[in-house]
Enzyme design. Structure first.
Site, PDB file in Angstrom:
ATOM      1  N   TYR A 147      -9.964  -7.689 -19.389  1.00 26.95           N
ATOM      2  CA  TYR A 147     -10.704  -6.597 -18.763  1.00 26.95           C
ATOM      3  C   TYR A 147     -11.090  -5.515 -19.771  1.00 26.95           C
ATOM      4  O   TYR A 147     -12.033  -4.769 -19.538  1.00 26.95           O
ATOM      5  CB  TYR A 147      -9.869  -5.963 -17.647  1.00 26.95           C
ATOM      6  CG  TYR A 147      -9.889  -6.733 -16.354  1.00 26.95           C
ATOM      7  CD1 TYR A 147      -9.275  -7.975 -16.246  1.00 26.95           C
ATOM      8  CD2 TYR A 147     -10.506  -6.214 -15.222  1.00 26.95           C
ATOM      9  CE1 TYR A 147      -9.278  -8.675 -15.047  1.00 26.95           C
ATOM     10  CE2 TYR A 147     -10.510  -6.908 -14.019  1.00 26.95           C
ATOM     11  CZ  TYR A 147      -9.898  -8.137 -13.949  1.00 26.95           C
ATOM     12  OH  TYR A 147      -9.904  -8.824 -12.758  1.00 26.95           O
ATOM     13  N   LYS A 198      -0.075 -18.827 -19.425  1.00 28.78           N
ATOM     14  CA  LYS A 198      -0.728 -20.100 -19.749  1.00 28.78           C
ATOM     15  C   LYS A 198      -0.349 -20.395 -21.205  1.00 28.78           C
ATOM     16  O   LYS A 198      -1.205 -20.487 -22.101  1.00 28.78           O
ATOM     17  CB  LYS A 198      -2.251 -19.965 -19.543  1.00 28.78           C
ATOM     18  CG  LYS A 198      -3.017 -21.263 -19.646  1.00 28.78           C
ATOM     19  CD  LYS A 198      -2.770 -22.227 -18.498  1.00 28.78           C
ATOM     20  CE  LYS A 198      -3.480 -23.545 -18.756  1.00 28.78           C
ATOM     21  NZ  LYS A 198      -3.100 -24.599 -17.807  1.00 28.78           N
ATOM     22  N   ASP A 230      -1.484 -22.241 -13.501  1.00 31.33           N
ATOM     23  CA  ASP A 230      -2.088 -23.241 -12.609  1.00 31.33           C
ATOM     24  C   ASP A 230      -1.052 -23.788 -11.630  1.00 31.33           C
ATOM     25  O   ASP A 230      -1.300 -23.889 -10.423  1.00 31.33           O
ATOM     26  CB  ASP A 230      -2.799 -24.362 -13.398  1.00 31.33           C
ATOM     27  CG  ASP A 230      -1.976 -24.913 -14.545  1.00 31.33           C
ATOM     28  OD1 ASP A 230      -0.880 -24.371 -14.821  1.00 31.33           O
ATOM     29  OD2 ASP A 230      -2.416 -25.902 -15.180  1.00 31.33           O
ATOM     30  N   ASP A 254      -4.976 -10.714 -10.934  1.00 26.65           N
ATOM     31  CA  ASP A 254      -6.111 -10.509 -10.035  1.00 26.65           C
ATOM     32  C   ASP A 254      -6.295 -11.733  -9.144  1.00 26.65           C
ATOM     33  O   ASP A 254      -6.415 -11.627  -7.921  1.00 26.65           O
ATOM     34  CB  ASP A 254      -7.372 -10.267 -10.878  1.00 26.65           C
ATOM     35  CG  ASP A 254      -8.608 -10.118 -10.013  1.00 26.65           C
ATOM     36  OD1 ASP A 254      -8.544  -9.381  -9.017  1.00 26.65           O
ATOM     37  OD2 ASP A 254      -9.636 -10.759 -10.331  1.00 26.65           O
ATOM     38  N   ASP A 258      -5.185 -12.334  -4.797  1.00 28.43           N
ATOM     39  CA  ASP A 258      -6.093 -12.726  -3.709  1.00 28.43           C
ATOM     40  C   ASP A 258      -5.573 -13.989  -3.034  1.00 28.43           C
ATOM     41  O   ASP A 258      -5.628 -14.122  -1.804  1.00 28.43           O
ATOM     42  CB  ASP A 258      -7.513 -12.987  -4.240  1.00 28.43           C
ATOM     43  CG  ASP A 258      -8.409 -11.758  -4.137  1.00 28.43           C
ATOM     44  OD1 ASP A 258      -7.887 -10.639  -4.288  1.00 28.43           O
ATOM     45  OD2 ASP A 258      -9.623 -11.925  -3.918  1.00 28.43           O
TER      46      ASP A 258
END
Ligand code: IPM
Ligand code: MG
Length: 408
Positions: A147, A198, A230, A254, A258
């Protein structure tokens, strides 16, 4: 100017775009009721930012408004963005207001709790038995990573072909402070921490892992696991109750939050608190916002679910104003409104049309009526007084909050 009483707190409201103004108004109504009952005053300043800022001033947020936000005790934000400002070639975008607030005010830790209210189990598209015991907290790093990394731009080569680059940087101090906070939060909960990364691909993730392992000896009481993002995404729907605190970098947080909102029955249920190092007279300075976006398709129609923002206001009471009993009173009032059958349309079980809701004991209401239902369910007496200014639980929570604030 007459001096303000000590019990006045200074809050900034940033309604923003789309449904933002409606959900902020709903949460302000709840905060006003709480303040009235508990005998403290709120002085609100309203800041125009996001797409509204671009329309009004040509900028997503003005420097002087950002400075005013930085002086307040806390900020309550609705949402920013919308199709009107979506041109990918536009020099300014509404979301830049969010990044200016988060980055500019040093709000590095984003707390996103996910709980499943029993009455909403049937609203989630996940088998009910999987939702039993779900109570997790996503701690998202908020001021680093993709970001904020530079360069982040589109480029054109001499042959005219386009490419684009984003940059994912993390410094060890940036990682350590948010991971440490997550350890402390886990310690105050079920003592399980999952660090999500990751590491099989990214160097930043490998550094992240090292830092988690370096801090581990300081928290022998906390059980730590590393999870690749993942497989974490898969496990969040397969066995969500196994998670307690998750800590992860900005973009993974983020996306996972959700995803996790599906467990709570709707994106319209999830609050968030973004905290940094600055302390105020009452607690930690913070920015509070629902995790949902501006939902332009339903804006201005009094249908948006205000509970995520109302629950964000509860987090504001807890973290920035040090009012734990009031925060719990708001959370209980929300739970009671749901128990009593109040539902905004997003909270209806899948396949149940609004016309069929009454037969199931549900009352489909709009944004304002939902806020009213919460206000009506607040305790009649100031929560502090009712509990003799703090049950044992409240005192324990206060002590825990206080020691966490020391870390920020
Ligand atoms: C969120 C939102 C923002 C983010 C968007 C609006 C830039 O999705 O707060 O989760 O990606 O951080
Ligand atoms: Mg998001």
């Amino acid at each position: 100017m007459s001096p303000e009483p000590a019990a006045t707190c200074r809050l900034v409201a940033i309604p923003g775009d789309g449904v933002g103004p409606e959900v902020v108004a709903a949460a302000q109504a709840v905060l006003a009721a709480v303040a009235g009952q508990s005998g403290f005053a709120i002085r609100w300043t309203t800041v125009t930012a996001g797409g509204a800022g671009i329309d009004a001033y040509g900028r997503p947020i003005r420097d002087e408004d950002l400075a005013a936000c930085g002086q307040a005790d806390a900020i309550l934000l609705g949402a920013v963005g919308g199709p009107k400002w979506d041109d990918p070639n536009a020099p300014v975008r509404p979301e830049q207001a969010l990044f200016a607030l988060r980055g500019g005010l040093g709000l590095f830790a984003n707390l996103r709790p996910v709980t499943v209210h029993p009455a909403l189990v049937e609203s989630a598209p996940v088998r009910p038995e999987l939702l039993e015991g779900v109570d997790l907290l996503i701690v998202r790093e908020l001021t680093g990573g993709l970001y904020f990394g530079r360069p982040s731009e589109e480029r054109r080569a001499v042959d005219g072909s386009r490419s684009a680059v984003d940059t994912l940087p993390y410094g060890e101090d940036e990682i350590r402070r948010v991971v440490r906070l997550a350890f402390e939060l886990a310690r105050g909960r079920r003592k399980r921490l999952t660090s999500v990364d990751k590491a099989n691909v990214l160097a930043t993730s490998r550094l992240w892992r090292k830092i988690v392992d370096e801090l581990r000896p300081e928290y022998p009481d906390v059980e730590v696991g590393h999870q690749l993002v993942d497989s974490c995404a898969m496990l969040l729907v397969r066995r969500p109750a196994a998670f307690d605190v998750l800590v992860t970098e900005n973009l993974f947080g983020d996306i996972l939050s959700d995803e996790a909102s599906v467990l709570a029955g709707s994106l319209g249920m999830l609050p968030s608190a973004s905290l940094g190092e600055r302390r105020t007279a009452h607690g930690a300075f913070g920015l509070y916002e629902p995790i949902h976006g501006s939902a332009p398709d339903i804006a201005g129609r009094d249908v948006v679910n205000p509970l995520a923002t109302i629950l964000s206001a509860a987090m504001l009471l807890r973290w920035s104003l040090g009012r734990v009993a009031e925060a719990e009173a708001v959370e209980r009032a929300v739970a009671r409104a749901l128990d009593d059958g109040f539902r905004t349309p997003d909270l209806l079980p899948p396949g149940v049309a609004p016309e069929a809701a009454a037969a199931r004991g549900l009352r489909v209401v709009g944004t304002r009526a939902m806020a009213d239902a919460v206000v009506e369910r607040l305790p009649a007496r100031p929560p502090g007084e009712a509990a003799g200014n703090g049950s044992e639980d409240d005192v324990a929570t206060m002590v825990a909050t206080d020691s966490l604030l020391g870390l920020l």
